[in-house]
Design a protein around this motif. Structure first.
Motif, mmCIF file in Angstrom:
data_model
loop_
_atom_site.group_PDB
_atom_site.id
_atom_site.type_symbol
_atom_site.label_atom_id
_atom_site.label_comp_id
_atom_site.label_asym_id
_atom_site.label_seq_id
_atom_site.Cartn_x
_atom_site.Cartn_y
_atom_site.Cartn_z
ATOM 1 N N ILE A 1 0.869 -1.151 -0.004
ATOM 2 C CA ILE A 1 -0.067 0.084 0.022
ATOM 3 C C ILE A 1 0.938 1.395 0.029
ATOM 4 C CG2 ILE A 1 -1.768 1.237 1.304
ATOM 5 C CD1 ILE A 1 -2.483 -1.523 2.663
ATOM 6 N N LEU A 2 1.991 1.011 0.635
ATOM 7 C CA LEU A 2 2.843 2.505 0.933
ATOM 8 C C LEU A 2 3.488 2.560 -0.418
ATOM 9 C CD1 LEU A 2 4.378 4.325 2.464
ATOM 10 C CD2 LEU A 2 6.149 2.665 3.072
ATOM 11 N N ALA A 3 3.717 1.559 -1.173
ATOM 12 C CA ALA A 3 4.660 1.552 -2.470
ATOM 13 C C ALA A 3 3.784 2.473 -3.493
ATOM 14 C CB ALA A 3 4.858 0.250 -3.060
ATOM 15 N N VAL A 4 2.262 2.075 -3.602
ATOM 16 C CA VAL A 4 1.468 2.667 -4.297
ATOM 17 C C VAL A 4 1.315 4.240 -4.069
ATOM 18 C CG1 VAL A 4 -1.119 2.682 -5.252
ATOM 19 C CG2 VAL A 4 -0.028 0.616 -4.972
ATOM 20 N N VAL A 5 1.199 4.379 -2.501
ATOM 21 C CA VAL A 5 1.113 5.849 -2.278
ATOM 22 C C VAL A 5 2.417 6.534 -2.652
ATOM 23 C CG1 VAL A 5 0.851 7.304 -0.147
ATOM 24 C CG2 VAL A 5 -0.395 5.246 -0.184
ATOM 25 N N ILE A 6 3.531 5.963 -2.487
ATOM 26 C CA ILE A 6 4.612 6.877 -2.881
ATOM 27 C C ILE A 6 4.565 6.914 -4.279
ATOM 28 C CG2 ILE A 6 7.177 6.417 -3.267
ATOM 29 C CD1 ILE A 6 6.908 6.914 -0.651
ATOM 30 N N ALA A 7 4.210 6.192 -5.320
ATOM 31 C CA ALA A 7 4.177 6.152 -6.716
ATOM 32 C C ALA A 7 3.341 7.464 -7.213
ATOM 33 C CB ALA A 7 3.616 4.925 -7.476
ATOM 34 N N ILE A 8 2.034 7.463 -6.406
ATOM 35 C CA ILE A 8 1.168 8.765 -6.788
ATOM 36 C C ILE A 8 1.754 9.795 -6.206
ATOM 37 C CG2 ILE A 8 -1.271 9.670 -6.132
ATOM 38 C CD1 ILE A 8 -2.011 6.741 -5.939
ATOM 39 N N LEU A 9 2.455 10.157 -5.023
ATOM 40 C CA LEU A 9 3.163 11.059 -4.352
ATOM 41 C C LEU A 9 4.222 11.719 -5.488
ATOM 42 C CD1 LEU A 9 3.143 12.682 -1.816
ATOM 43 C CD2 LEU A 9 4.728 11.323 -0.877
ATOM 44 N N ALA A 10 5.012 10.554 -5.833
ATOM 45 C CA ALA A 10 6.199 10.806 -6.774
ATOM 46 C C ALA A 10 5.569 11.682 -8.312
ATOM 47 C CB ALA A 10 6.869 9.658 -7.295
ATOM 48 N N TRP A 11 4.386 11.038 -8.451
ATOM 49 C CA TRP A 11 3.947 11.630 -9.810
ATOM 50 C C TRP A 11 3.565 13.141 -9.548
ATOM 51 C CZ3 TRP A 11 -1.139 13.422 -9.951
ATOM 52 C CH2 TRP A 11 -1.597 13.971 -11.123
ATOM 53 N N PHE A 12 3.070 13.511 -8.388
ATOM 54 C CA PHE A 12 2.718 14.805 -7.866
ATOM 55 C C PHE A 12 3.691 15.686 -7.785
ATOM 56 C CE2 PHE A 12 1.512 17.928 -4.926
ATOM 57 C CZ PHE A 12 0.220 18.480 -5.507
ATOM 58 N N ILE A 13 4.670 15.270 -7.107
ATOM 59 C CA ILE A 13 5.830 15.937 -7.036
ATOM 60 C C ILE A 13 6.636 16.558 -8.321
ATOM 61 C CG2 ILE A 13 8.212 16.040 -5.923
ATOM 62 C CD1 ILE A 13 7.048 14.405 -3.490
ATOM 63 N N ILE A 14 6.904 15.514 -9.106
ATOM 64 C CA ILE A 14 7.573 15.346 -10.277
ATOM 65 C C ILE A 14 6.866 16.405 -11.366
ATOM 66 C CG2 ILE A 14 8.614 14.424 -12.509
ATOM 67 C CD1 ILE A 14 9.379 12.109 -10.415
ATOM 68 N N PHE A 15 5.441 16.154 -11.491
ATOM 69 C CA PHE A 15 4.651 16.867 -12.511
ATOM 70 C C PHE A 15 3.643 18.026 -12.036
ATOM 71 C CE2 PHE A 15 5.891 12.806 -14.231
ATOM 72 C CZ PHE A 15 6.196 13.205 -15.497
ATOM 73 N N LYS A 16 3.803 18.239 -10.789
ATOM 74 C CA LYS A 16 2.745 19.229 -10.325
ATOM 75 C C LYS A 16 3.185 20.197 -9.264
ATOM 76 C CE LYS A 16 -0.701 17.290 -12.662
ATOM 77 N NZ LYS A 16 -1.419 17.877 -13.779
ATOM 78 N N THR A 17 4.551 20.165 -9.062
ATOM 79 C CA THR A 17 5.017 20.912 -7.949
ATOM 80 C C THR A 17 6.271 21.913 -8.661
ATOM 81 O OG1 THR A 17 6.717 19.490 -7.295
ATOM 82 C CG2 THR A 17 4.608 19.438 -6.056
ATOM 83 N N PRO A 18 6.683 22.911 -7.936
ATOM 84 C CA PRO A 18 7.751 23.731 -8.516
ATOM 85 C C PRO A 18 9.081 23.089 -8.549
ATOM 86 C CG PRO A 18 6.447 25.186 -6.977
ATOM 87 C CD PRO A 18 5.798 23.886 -6.967
ATOM 88 N N PHE A 19 9.401 22.276 -7.455
ATOM 89 C CA PHE A 19 10.264 21.348 -7.166
ATOM 90 C C PHE A 19 10.523 20.343 -8.470
ATOM 91 C CE2 PHE A 19 12.257 17.335 -5.976
ATOM 92 C CZ PHE A 19 13.651 17.861 -5.724
#
Length: 320
Positions: free
Chosen positions: A160-178
């Motif tokens: 479950i943590l792996a799926v959460v990390i994947a979604i979080l990584a997508w958000f960070i890479i494509f939706k944040t200034p960083f």
């Protein structure tokens, strides 16, 4: 139909369990390579994570009790993140060949881990852990017909943590200034530098994130699959994660999909004896399958998947 469903109920949970460590590690690779730093050292970073995870678990089980596996994952994340600094310093500050540096990390990771195990335990492998990553049923979702028993029963918390990390990584890479800065230094570092982005700092952060996630992947694999650490614990899992990253086109969700595919290939090899039409297939072929699929995936998709343009190029301020 019932027999086929029974096979799926059996094989899908195993596939997800095998995919989870690959998801963590492949997404670590995505962060590093999106910033322009090749990270072939994922295998060595996973080895270090598995080693730290198991040893920490064995030493601190009386202190943390049921929480031990989770604290072990955290410890593995920190140690592998620090270990990845060697790759970052060599590749970014000293502008060494990134592939050679990654290979060195792989060799060094297994050497340090095995030497330490020999020193601590006086043998080639550790003892077996008592506190493993728990499995549980997800309320309400487990009651969904067909899909419930397949995906939501007896699930590892780490999956479950792996799926959460994947979604979080997508958000960070494509939706944040960083994430925008991360992608810009991987595509055109000079343009990013002109805009005031500190290229090397972003690359350092990305490599450290990749080390932390690969360490988590190693600790999860060791605490779900083998429950001890030895020379064959992380047997090519890091390279499979590297393949999943390329197969998934340097995208966190794509990498997760590819990791699930490789997880399925490994699950098939393990559970073939329980599948009627696969009982006559020699098991050696099925054990080769995940690695053969890795090669096919890389050979077939590496040309079509476009890597970040500046990948592998050290950035020298003021140069093109």
């Amino acid at each position: 139909m019932g027999g086929f469903l029974d096979i799926l109920y059996f094989i899908v949970p195993i596939s997800i369990a095998y995919a989870a460590p690959l998801i963590f590690t492949a997404i670590g690779g995505v962060f590093s390579e999106r910033s322009g730093v090749i990270n072939i050292g994922l295998e060595g970073l996973m080895v270090m994570g598995a080693f730290v995870g198991i040893v920490f678990n064995l030493f601190f089980v009386d202190t943390f009790g049921a929480w031990t596996p989770w604290v072990s994952i955290l410890a593995a994340m920190v140690v592998s993140a620090i270990f990845s600094l060697m790759h970052a310093v060599a590749s970014i500050s000293f502008r060494a060949d990134q592939v050679v540096s990654g290979v060195a990390i792989n060799l060094l990771g297994i050497a340090i881990a095995l030497f330490s195990v020999k020193m601590i335990y006086g043998k080639g492998q550790t003892d077996f852990i008592q506190e493993k990553i728990p499995r549980f049923n997800i309320p309400f979702l487990q009651d969904i017909p067909v899909l419930g028993p397949m995906f939501f029963k007896s699930v590892y918390g780490s999956s479950i943590l792996a799926v959460v990390i994947a979604i979080l990584a997508w958000f960070i890479i494509f939706k944040t200034p960083f994430g925008l800065r991360l992608r810009s230094v991987g595509e055109h570092p000079m343009a990013a530098d002109t805009m005031g982005i500190k290229v090397n700092r972003i690359r350092y952060i990305a490599v450290i994130i990749s080390g932390g996630l690969a360490g988590m992947g190693g600790a999860v694999y060791a605490q779900t699959m083998t429950n001890d650490f030895g020379h064959a614990t992380i047997n090519g899992q890091g390279f499979m994660a590297l393949a999943a990253m390329i197969f998934g086109k340097w995208h966190p969700i794509g990498a997760m999909g590819a990791a699930l595919f490789f997880g399925f290939a490994q699950a098939l090899a393990i559970s073939s004896s329980g599948i009627p039409f696969m009982q006559n297939v020699p098991s050696v072929f099925l054990y080769i399958l995940p690695y053969a699929l890795t090669i096919i995936a890389l050979a077939g998709f590496i040309g079509k998947a476009n890597a970040p343009k500046a990948i592998g190029d050290p950035y020298i301020k003021g140069s093109r």
